[in-house]
Design a protein around this motif. Sequence first.
Motif, PDB file in Angstrom:
ATOM      1  N   MET A   1       0.856  -1.175   0.000  1.00 46.26           N
ATOM      2  CA  MET A   1       0.000   0.000   0.000  1.00 46.26           C
ATOM      3  C   MET A   1       0.907   1.246   0.000  1.00 46.26           C
ATOM      4  SD  MET A   1      -3.055   0.981   2.705  1.00 46.26           S
ATOM      5  CE  MET A   1      -2.166   0.445   4.126  1.00 46.26           C
ATOM      6  N   TRP A   2       0.492   2.236  -0.758  1.00 47.78           N
ATOM      7  CA  TRP A   2       1.235   3.497  -0.859  1.00 47.78           C
ATOM      8  C   TRP A   2       0.271   4.665  -0.639  1.00 47.78           C
ATOM      9  CZ3 TRP A   2       6.456   4.227  -2.287  1.00 47.78           C
ATOM     10  CH2 TRP A   2       7.147   3.073  -2.668  1.00 47.78           C
ATOM     11  N   THR A   3       0.740   5.679   0.035  1.00 44.43           N
ATOM     12  CA  THR A   3       0.014   6.944   0.179  1.00 44.43           C
ATOM     13  C   THR A   3       1.025   8.064   0.003  1.00 44.43           C
ATOM     14  OG1 THR A   3      -1.500   5.967   1.790  1.00 44.43           O
ATOM     15  CG2 THR A   3      -1.392   8.375   1.720  1.00 44.43           C
ATOM     16  N   GLN A   4       0.629   9.095  -0.743  1.00 42.76           N
ATOM     17  CA  GLN A   4       1.488  10.270  -0.851  1.00 42.76           C
ATOM     18  C   GLN A   4       0.624  11.510  -0.791  1.00 42.76           C
ATOM     19  OE1 GLN A   4       3.785  11.646  -4.524  1.00 42.76           O
ATOM     20  NE2 GLN A   4       5.381  10.719  -3.246  1.00 42.76           N
ATOM     21  N   LYS A   5       1.086  12.486  -0.009  1.00 42.82           N
ATOM     22  CA  LYS A   5       0.364  13.748   0.089  1.00 42.82           C
ATOM     23  C   LYS A   5       1.327  14.862   0.449  1.00 42.82           C
ATOM     24  CE  LYS A   5      -2.364  14.281   3.801  1.00 42.82           C
ATOM     25  NZ  LYS A   5      -3.310  13.981   4.888  1.00 42.82           N
ATOM     26  N   GLN A  32      -3.297   3.238   9.220  1.00 41.81           N
ATOM     27  CA  GLN A  32      -3.616   2.084   8.368  1.00 41.81           C
ATOM     28  C   GLN A  32      -2.417   1.165   8.134  1.00 41.81           C
ATOM     29  OE1 GLN A  32      -5.125   3.666   4.694  1.00 41.81           O
ATOM     30  NE2 GLN A  32      -6.592   4.997   5.729  1.00 41.81           N
ATOM     31  N   TYR A  33      -1.218   1.607   8.494  1.00 40.59           N
ATOM     32  CA  TYR A  33       0.003   0.861   8.195  1.00 40.59           C
ATOM     33  C   TYR A  33       0.480   0.095   9.429  1.00 40.59           C
ATOM     34  CZ  TYR A  33       0.265   3.438   3.845  1.00 40.59           C
ATOM     35  OH  TYR A  33       0.003   3.952   2.598  1.00 40.59           O
ATOM     36  N   GLN A  34       0.595  -1.213   9.286  1.00 38.41           N
ATOM     37  CA  GLN A  34       1.109  -2.045  10.376  1.00 38.41           C
ATOM     38  C   GLN A  34       2.638  -2.052  10.410  1.00 38.41           C
ATOM     39  OE1 GLN A  34      -0.681  -3.503  12.957  1.00 38.41           O
ATOM     40  NE2 GLN A  34      -2.028  -1.967  12.031  1.00 38.41           N
ATOM     41  N   VAL A  35       3.230  -2.091   9.225  1.00 43.95           N
ATOM     42  CA  VAL A  35       4.682  -2.031   9.104  1.00 43.95           C
ATOM     43  C   VAL A  35       4.998  -1.284   7.810  1.00 43.95           C
ATOM     44  CG1 VAL A  35       4.903  -4.280   7.940  1.00 43.95           C
ATOM     45  CG2 VAL A  35       6.844  -3.349   9.186  1.00 43.95           C
ATOM     46  N   GLY A  36       6.002  -0.428   7.862  1.00 37.28           N
ATOM     47  CA  GLY A  36       6.345   0.312   6.660  1.00 37.28           C
ATOM     48  C   GLY A  36       7.353   1.405   6.918  1.00 37.28           C
ATOM     49  N   PRO A  99      17.406  17.319   2.881  1.00 37.69           N
ATOM     50  CA  PRO A  99      16.001  17.638   2.632  1.00 37.69           C
ATOM     51  C   PRO A  99      15.010  16.539   3.007  1.00 37.69           C
ATOM     52  CG  PRO A  99      16.988  16.876   0.617  1.00 37.69           C
ATOM     53  CD  PRO A  99      18.084  16.867   1.670  1.00 37.69           C
ATOM     54  N   SER A 100      15.495  15.371   3.461  1.00 30.99           N
ATOM     55  CA  SER A 100      14.535  14.282   3.669  1.00 30.99           C
ATOM     56  C   SER A 100      14.899  13.392   4.841  1.00 30.99           C
ATOM     57  CB  SER A 100      14.402  13.435   2.401  1.00 30.99           C
ATOM     58  OG  SER A 100      15.615  12.773   2.125  1.00 30.99           O
ATOM     59  N   LEU A 101      13.872  12.680   5.299  1.00 33.65           N
ATOM     60  CA  LEU A 101      14.011  11.681   6.361  1.00 33.65           C
ATOM     61  C   LEU A 101      13.234  10.447   5.946  1.00 33.65           C
ATOM     62  CD1 LEU A 101      13.120  13.911   9.461  1.00 33.65           C
ATOM     63  CD2 LEU A 101      15.419  13.227   8.733  1.00 33.65           C
ATOM     64  N   THR A 102      13.703   9.276   6.335  1.00 33.63           N
ATOM     65  CA  THR A 102      12.955   8.037   6.182  1.00 33.63           C
ATOM     66  C   THR A 102      12.841   7.406   7.564  1.00 33.63           C
ATOM     67  OG1 THR A 102      13.742   7.724   3.922  1.00 33.63           O
ATOM     68  CG2 THR A 102      12.851   5.792   5.046  1.00 33.63           C
ATOM     69  N   LEU A 103      11.596   7.194   7.984  1.00 32.04           N
ATOM     70  CA  LEU A 103      11.316   6.752   9.350  1.00 32.04           C
ATOM     71  C   LEU A 103      10.499   5.469   9.336  1.00 32.04           C
ATOM     72  CD1 LEU A 103      10.230  10.268  10.641  1.00 32.04           C
ATOM     73  CD2 LEU A 103      12.481   9.218  10.829  1.00 32.04           C
ATOM     74  N   PRO A 104      10.745   4.559  10.289  1.00 38.15           N
ATOM     75  CA  PRO A 104       9.988   3.312  10.337  1.00 38.15           C
ATOM     76  C   PRO A 104       8.579   3.520  10.912  1.00 38.15           C
ATOM     77  CG  PRO A 104      11.574   3.361  12.124  1.00 38.15           C
ATOM     78  CD  PRO A 104      11.814   4.591  11.299  1.00 38.15           C
ATOM     79  N   ILE A 105       7.646   2.737  10.384  1.00 41.74           N
ATOM     80  CA  ILE A 105       6.264   2.701  10.878  1.00 41.74           C
ATOM     81  C   ILE A 105       6.042   1.316  11.487  1.00 41.74           C
ATOM     82  CG2 ILE A 105       3.814   2.784  10.271  1.00 41.74           C
ATOM     83  CD1 ILE A 105       4.713   4.391   7.732  1.00 41.74           C
ATOM     84  N   THR A 106       5.500   1.278  12.696  1.00 35.98           N
ATOM     85  CA  THR A 106       5.161   0.032  13.373  1.00 35.98           C
ATOM     86  C   THR A 106       3.795   0.183  14.022  1.00 35.98           C
ATOM     87  OG1 THR A 106       7.514  -0.337  13.847  1.00 35.98           O
ATOM     88  CG2 THR A 106       5.915  -1.657  15.105  1.00 35.98           C
ATOM     89  N   VAL A 133       6.436  16.810   1.346  1.00 35.85           N
ATOM     90  CA  VAL A 133       5.835  15.678   0.645  1.00 35.85           C
ATOM     91  C   VAL A 133       6.034  14.458   1.550  1.00 35.85           C
ATOM     92  CG1 VAL A 133       5.844  14.190  -1.383  1.00 35.85           C
ATOM     93  CG2 VAL A 133       6.365  16.620  -1.620  1.00 35.85           C
ATOM     94  N   ILE A 134       4.935  13.829   1.917  1.00 30.27           N
ATOM     95  CA  ILE A 134       4.970  12.654   2.779  1.00 30.27           C
ATOM     96  C   ILE A 134       4.613  11.440   1.924  1.00 30.27           C
ATOM     97  CG2 ILE A 134       4.060  11.546   4.845  1.00 30.27           C
ATOM     98  CD1 ILE A 134       5.287  14.235   5.540  1.00 30.27           C
ATOM     99  N   THR A 135       5.459  10.426   1.935  1.00 30.73           N
ATOM    100  CA  THR A 135       5.180   9.183   1.227  1.00 30.73           C
ATOM    101  C   THR A 135       5.191   8.045   2.248  1.00 30.73           C
ATOM    102  OG1 THR A 135       6.258  10.039  -0.761  1.00 30.73           O
ATOM    103  CG2 THR A 135       5.868   7.663  -0.658  1.00 30.73           C
ATOM    104  N   LEU A 136       4.064   7.350   2.345  1.00 28.84           N
ATOM    105  CA  LEU A 136       3.931   6.190   3.217  1.00 28.84           C
ATOM    106  C   LEU A 136       3.961   4.938   2.355  1.00 28.84           C
ATOM    107  CD1 LEU A 136       0.985   7.462   5.449  1.00 28.84           C
ATOM    108  CD2 LEU A 136       3.437   7.628   5.930  1.00 28.84           C
ATOM    109  N   GLN A 137       4.740   3.951   2.784  1.00 25.30           N
ATOM    110  CA  GLN A 137       4.835   2.688   2.055  1.00 25.30           C
ATOM    111  C   GLN A 137       4.803   1.565   3.072  1.00 25.30           C
ATOM    112  OE1 GLN A 137       8.671   2.126   0.335  1.00 25.30           O
ATOM    113  NE2 GLN A 137       8.177   0.139  -0.546  1.00 25.30           N
ATOM    114  N   GLY A 138       4.015   0.544   2.817  1.00 23.31           N
ATOM    115  CA  GLY A 138       3.982  -0.599   3.706  1.00 23.31           C
ATOM    116  C   GLY A 138       2.684  -1.343   3.603  1.00 23.31           C
ATOM    117  N   ASN A 139       2.366  -2.078   4.668  1.00 23.22           N
ATOM    118  CA  ASN A 139       1.097  -2.798   4.697  1.00 23.22           C
ATOM    119  C   ASN A 139       0.521  -2.810   6.101  1.00 23.22           C
ATOM    120  OD1 ASN A 139       2.506  -4.868   6.084  1.00 23.22           O
ATOM    121  ND2 ASN A 139       3.118  -5.764   4.131  1.00 23.22           N
TER     122      ASN A 139
END
Length: 139
Positions: A1-5, A32-36, A99-106, A133-139
């Motif tokens: 699943m992907w979300t961008q806004k 909505q994201y369990q891991v990503g 200009p960017s960060l990548t952070l874990p989702i749990t 710009v926020i991009t969420l990736q995971g499931n």
Amino acid sequence: MWTQKEIRLKARKRGFHLITEEVLSQLPELAQYQVGLMNILIKHTSASLTINENSDPSVRVDFESHFNRMVPANAPYYTHIYEGDDDMPAHLKASLLGPSLTLPITRGRLNLGTWQGIYLCEHRVHGGGRTLVITLQGN
């Protein structure tokens, strides 16, 4: 699943500002994201993002003091001076921090350390509102 806004941050004066809650309040989709992963990109060249201490505000004051000494305004060797004496130092500071960060989702939340928060590093005296710009990736 992907979300961008895109989200807009309120205008802030020059300095290091904790924005974790402002960002999360505009991201109900995160639940909505369990891991990503969440990637955040700031669409500006005179501000940056970093992760650091979220509890003691003196850390942010010290960041500002250090960066102003490390990258001074009005350096005699700057040639890009027509946008103000804070513009070239702002570009340099933004390149140092990035200009960017990548952070874990749990389990629908950012998986940050207890004392970690997202900083907007505003390098202009009056930077105005900033767009992320926020991009969420995971499931």
